[in-house]
Design a protein around this motif. Structure first.
Motif, mmCIF file in Angstrom:
data_model
loop_
_atom_site.group_PDB
_atom_site.id
_atom_site.type_symbol
_atom_site.label_atom_id
_atom_site.label_comp_id
_atom_site.label_asym_id
_atom_site.label_seq_id
_atom_site.Cartn_x
_atom_site.Cartn_y
_atom_site.Cartn_z
ATOM 1 N N THR A 1 0.823 -1.186 0.000
ATOM 2 C CA THR A 1 0.000 0.000 0.000
ATOM 3 C C THR A 1 0.870 1.253 0.000
ATOM 4 O OG1 THR A 1 -1.726 -1.177 1.204
ATOM 5 C CG2 THR A 1 -1.839 1.227 1.213
ATOM 6 N N GLY A 2 1.901 1.258 0.832
ATOM 7 C CA GLY A 2 2.790 2.418 0.913
ATOM 8 C C GLY A 2 3.455 2.734 -0.410
ATOM 9 N N SER B 1 1.183 10.471 -3.202
ATOM 10 C CA SER B 1 0.431 10.739 -1.966
ATOM 11 C C SER B 1 1.388 10.497 -0.801
ATOM 12 C CB SER B 1 -0.787 9.817 -1.879
ATOM 13 O OG SER B 1 -1.678 10.060 -2.929
ATOM 14 N N PHE B 2 2.344 11.409 -0.667
ATOM 15 C CA PHE B 2 3.475 11.181 0.213
ATOM 16 C C PHE B 2 3.106 11.149 1.698
ATOM 17 C CE2 PHE B 2 5.443 13.221 -3.592
ATOM 18 C CZ PHE B 2 6.045 12.072 -4.072
ATOM 19 N N GLN C 1 2.568 7.463 6.432
ATOM 20 C CA GLN C 1 1.813 6.812 7.494
ATOM 21 C C GLN C 1 1.868 5.298 7.353
ATOM 22 O OE1 GLN C 1 -2.033 8.617 7.051
ATOM 23 N NE2 GLN C 1 -1.462 10.450 8.177
ATOM 24 N N HIS C 2 1.739 4.808 6.140
ATOM 25 C CA HIS C 2 1.788 3.362 5.923
ATOM 26 C C HIS C 2 3.186 2.808 6.201
ATOM 27 C CE1 HIS C 2 -2.202 2.282 4.436
ATOM 28 N NE2 HIS C 2 -2.243 3.541 3.975
ATOM 29 N N SER D 1 9.265 9.427 1.844
ATOM 30 C CA SER D 1 7.900 9.945 1.897
ATOM 31 C C SER D 1 7.824 11.193 2.765
ATOM 32 C CB SER D 1 6.947 8.875 2.432
ATOM 33 O OG SER D 1 6.911 7.765 1.566
ATOM 34 N N HIS D 2 8.514 11.148 3.901
ATOM 35 C CA HIS D 2 8.538 12.331 4.765
ATOM 36 C C HIS D 2 9.255 13.492 4.075
ATOM 37 C CE1 HIS D 2 6.590 10.978 8.392
ATOM 38 N NE2 HIS D 2 7.303 9.862 8.397
ATOM 39 N N GLN D 3 10.339 13.189 3.395
ATOM 40 C CA GLN D 3 11.078 14.234 2.689
ATOM 41 C C GLN D 3 10.200 14.888 1.624
ATOM 42 O OE1 GLN D 3 14.330 12.973 0.084
ATOM 43 N NE2 GLN D 3 15.610 14.491 1.087
#
Length: 73
Positions: A1-2, A10-11, A16-17, A38-40
């Motif tokens: 999913t991530g 959809s970063f 979150q995933h 993703s956080h970046q």
């Protein structure tokens, strides 16, 4: 999913995933690396940096660690 969410840019949702994936499998350098990316990408640079540093310390000699080191420079 991530990975699917990351691919759709959809970063925040991807992060979150990946945070959940890291809890389930803390030994996965890839999960931590994609979480950092993703956080970046969602401008949470403090968390991204924390994770990149964690990768370099916890998974030395891996591709994820090499990529994390590049992200830190």
């Amino acid at each position: 999913t991530g990975l699917g969410l990351y691919g759709k840019k959809s970063f925040k949702e991807a992060a979150q995933h990946f945070e959940q994936a890291m809890k389930v499998n803390p030994g996965s350098a890839d999960a931590v690396y994609y979480c950092a990316l993703s956080h970046q990408q969602s401008y949470n640079t403090a968390r991204a940096r924390q994770l990149f540093e964690y990768i370099t310390q916890r998974f030395p000699g891996t591709g994820a660690a090499s990529n994390a080191q590049l992200a830190l420079t």
